[in-house]
Design a protein around this motif. Sequence first.
Motif, short mmCIF file in Angstrom:
data_model
loop_
_atom_site.label_atom_id
_atom_site.label_comp_id
_atom_site.label_asym_id
_atom_site.label_seq_id
_atom_site.Cartn_x
_atom_site.Cartn_y
_atom_site.Cartn_z
N ASN A 1 196.57 86.02 86.08
CA ASN A 1 196.68 86.07 87.51
C ASN A 1 196.73 87.49 88.24
OD1 ASN A 1 195.71 83.42 87.51
ND2 ASN A 1 197.66 82.50 88.11
N TRP A 2 198.01 87.95 87.49
CA TRP A 2 198.78 89.24 88.31
C TRP A 2 197.76 90.42 87.80
CZ3 TRP A 2 200.55 93.42 85.12
CH2 TRP A 2 201.21 94.01 85.65
N LEU A 3 197.41 90.23 86.61
CA LEU A 3 196.28 91.28 86.06
C LEU A 3 195.12 91.19 86.81
CD1 LEU A 3 196.13 93.58 83.76
CD2 LEU A 3 194.75 92.06 82.64
N GLY A 4 194.49 90.23 87.26
CA GLY A 4 193.22 90.13 87.93
C GLY A 4 193.48 90.93 89.32
N ARG A 5 194.58 90.54 90.02
CA ARG A 5 194.76 90.90 91.11
C ARG A 5 195.01 92.35 91.10
NH1 ARG A 5 198.36 86.53 91.63
NH2 ARG A 5 200.00 87.78 91.31
N THR B 1 202.73 92.52 97.55
CA THR B 1 203.53 92.83 98.90
C THR B 1 204.88 93.09 98.38
OG1 THR B 1 202.07 91.35 99.82
CG2 THR B 1 203.64 92.08 101.29
N SER B 2 205.27 94.28 99.20
CA SER B 2 206.68 94.66 99.05
C SER B 2 207.69 93.55 99.72
CB SER B 2 207.10 95.67 99.57
OG SER B 2 208.31 96.26 99.90
N ILE B 3 208.57 93.31 98.56
CA ILE B 3 209.55 92.28 98.92
C ILE B 3 210.36 92.73 100.41
CG2 ILE B 3 211.69 90.93 98.42
CD1 ILE B 3 210.35 90.71 95.63
N PRO C 1 201.78 95.81 102.03
CA PRO C 1 200.97 95.94 100.85
C PRO C 1 201.46 97.03 99.91
CG PRO C 1 199.56 95.77 102.56
CD PRO C 1 200.68 95.97 103.30
N VAL C 2 201.69 96.90 98.45
CA VAL C 2 202.16 97.76 97.78
C VAL C 2 201.57 99.02 97.78
CG1 VAL C 2 202.87 98.50 95.29
CG2 VAL C 2 203.53 96.14 96.38
N ALA C 3 199.91 98.72 97.61
CA ALA C 3 198.89 99.68 97.51
C ALA C 3 199.02 100.80 98.67
CB ALA C 3 197.67 99.09 97.45
N PHE D 1 216.66 97.47 95.02
CA PHE D 1 216.36 96.49 95.96
C PHE D 1 215.80 95.37 95.28
CE2 PHE D 1 216.72 100.24 98.84
CZ PHE D 1 217.44 99.72 99.54
N ARG D 2 215.62 95.27 94.02
CA ARG D 2 214.82 94.10 93.10
C ARG D 2 213.36 93.91 93.73
NH1 ARG D 2 217.92 91.12 89.67
NH2 ARG D 2 219.89 92.19 89.01
N ASP D 3 212.67 95.06 94.34
CA ASP D 3 211.55 94.96 94.90
C ASP D 3 210.48 94.99 93.62
OD1 ASP D 3 209.47 95.09 96.53
OD2 ASP D 3 210.33 96.42 98.06
N TYR D 4 210.12 93.97 92.92
CA TYR D 4 209.39 94.20 91.40
C TYR D 4 208.06 94.49 92.05
CZ TYR D 4 213.94 92.26 89.41
OH TYR D 4 214.99 92.21 89.07
N PRO D 5 207.41 94.16 92.93
CA PRO D 5 206.07 94.52 93.04
C PRO D 5 206.03 95.99 93.39
CG PRO D 5 206.41 92.42 94.44
CD PRO D 5 207.72 92.90 93.70
N VAL D 6 206.90 96.67 93.92
CA VAL D 6 206.78 98.05 94.20
C VAL D 6 207.05 98.92 93.02
CG1 VAL D 6 208.03 100.07 95.64
CG2 VAL D 6 207.34 97.93 96.93
N LEU D 7 208.23 98.32 92.02
CA LEU D 7 208.42 98.99 90.92
C LEU D 7 207.25 98.99 90.13
CD1 LEU D 7 210.21 100.10 89.00
CD2 LEU D 7 211.15 98.21 88.43
N GLN D 8 206.30 97.73 89.67
CA GLN D 8 205.45 97.67 89.00
C GLN D 8 204.26 98.60 89.35
OE1 GLN D 8 204.69 93.36 88.86
NE2 GLN D 8 205.30 93.47 86.63
#
Lengths: 312, 315
Positions: free
Chosen positions: B68-72, B80-82, B87-89, B277-284
């Motif tokens: 799912n993650w890869l597809g997105r 989305t940034s926590i 949006p992270v992009a 900040f444990r903001d994993y979407p941004v880190l990834q």
Amino acid sequence: MGTKHLSGPPARGAAAPALTRTGPVTPGRPHRLLRFSRQVLATRLVGMGLVITAIVIICAVFADVLAPYNPNAQDYLALTQPPSRAHPLGTDDLGRDVLSRVIYASRVSLQVGLIAVGIAVSLGVTMGLLSGYLGGWPDTVIMRFVDAVQAFPGLILALAITAALGPSIGNAMIAIGFVSTPAIARLMRGQTLSIREREYVEAARVLGASPPAIMARHIWPNTTAPIIVQATLLVASAIVTEASLSFLGVGVRPPTPSWGGMLRTGSQYLEVAPWMAFAPGGAIFLTVLAFNFVGDGLRRALDPRLSGRRSG
Amino acid sequence: MREYILRRVVSMVPVLLIVSVISFGLLYVLPGDPAIAILGEELGTPETYQALREELGLNDPLWVQYGNWLGRVVRGDFGTSIRTQEPVATVLLRRAPISLYVGAAGLLVGVLIGLPAALISALRPGSRLDVSVSMLALGGIALPSFWQALLFVYLFAVLLRWLPPSGYTPPLTDPWLSFKMLLMPAVVLGTHSAAVIMRQGRSALLEVLGQDYIATARAKGLAERRVVALHALKNALIPIITILGLQIGGLVSGAAIVETVFAIPGVGRAAVDAIFFRDYPVLQGAVLMLTLAVLIANLLTDLAYGYVDPRIRYG
């Protein structure tokens, strides 16, 4: 990627012996005075490197005896004191003796640097040699993995690994060793690719030497110089990476003294107590410099072609 | 050769997949996941694992989550940034030009100082010039960038007050201020590269200059300039290209430190902040974006080998 090897039955004993000669290049005639001064200088740098390395090792081993104070003892009557007779490198924001902390912190840096690079060299040399010599699918698999690890910006991957595994010295070693492996593997593969096409390797192959023998006897010995140079740089960069992790707050946990951690605190007191940032950074600088000097000396000692060259 | 390029580009797909597995695995599941298996260690505490699972609501099977993650991600949706709910992009695209600007300045400093220094040094090994240049390079390699940054800030911002201690201004808004703010980060970022390029470039050139064919070229009476330009430089290109290729990853890492110390809102800074900040979407997202940049640099490095040295066959 099947490389065209010389195929057909190896004609034993048929190859001219001259083909297998791989000896060092006959040196030109160096200017005697220059060569002498260069050797003296090289020896002096290596000596300096050895002395500094020895001092760092002694500091790490005998920190209990050498440090004038307990590295974590706080003195609220002596906060951010400039260097004085009582505190030769000053005190930090909690009144701890900077010199004692710098001495104790050498333990962390040395351990992480040496063990991480040990991991990287053993992994990297094996991977690069197999990849470059065998070609085909082993090359593809190994190099895709190496590419993937190397594609990560090293410090960011080390940060992420350490953050994920939990900040500790051991995890920092694993993270840094893992992150340092591609540099060795890639260099080793590049060297192997180039050397295996040279005449003396072709000759050895024609003479019937087995692939492990060719890798061990004809390729590996011709790559030690760049590998040692690289490994030396890696000890340096491993120490710097550990310090970076601690500087960014993900490495060694306070109050355990580490050079990077001390710089982190020091950076917040740059205007009032700059000495807090001077000493630990200087310690990193000198330690890394020392490892480079020692490595350079090793390189000179190991590569006969570098020892007596024409000067111009 | 064209076939090789095509295959090499296609081969980036598995690399990207491995990268995605590592970044997914590292940050979403701690013990017993593929990334840890790659590491060859069983580390991490069950408490943090459970806490993280709880926090992120991970109840699907792993491969479903990954798929799912890869597809997105492939569709450009990095989540989305926590922290900021953006949006992270969007966050990353806003920051990327800033990192490129600072990184390019750093690389420029590195190459402009490093390459000429290597050549000067290798042509007169043992001379006073070589010794001084080599000493400077050893110093530059040993100098930790964050310490150099702190010393620069102390000297140029605190003591002399010539430059602003930190911050970023777009070059179009205020070119002069932007240049002043870029100066310290670019030099700090480029110092290490310059030193590495000089040192390894010198050692590559010396290696080549010690080969039989150089002795032959000299013996047959070629002018030294011809020997260097035609025989030595050409053969030293492979290691020099390797060195340059390896610098890109280093520059990106260096950018994380430099952007953090000098408060530059780039991608590296975003990654470092995201960890805290444990903001994993941004880190990834940041890690994947930086990684793609390094991959492209690697591709160009590999292609350059075959172009420079016909002895390397791509079969």
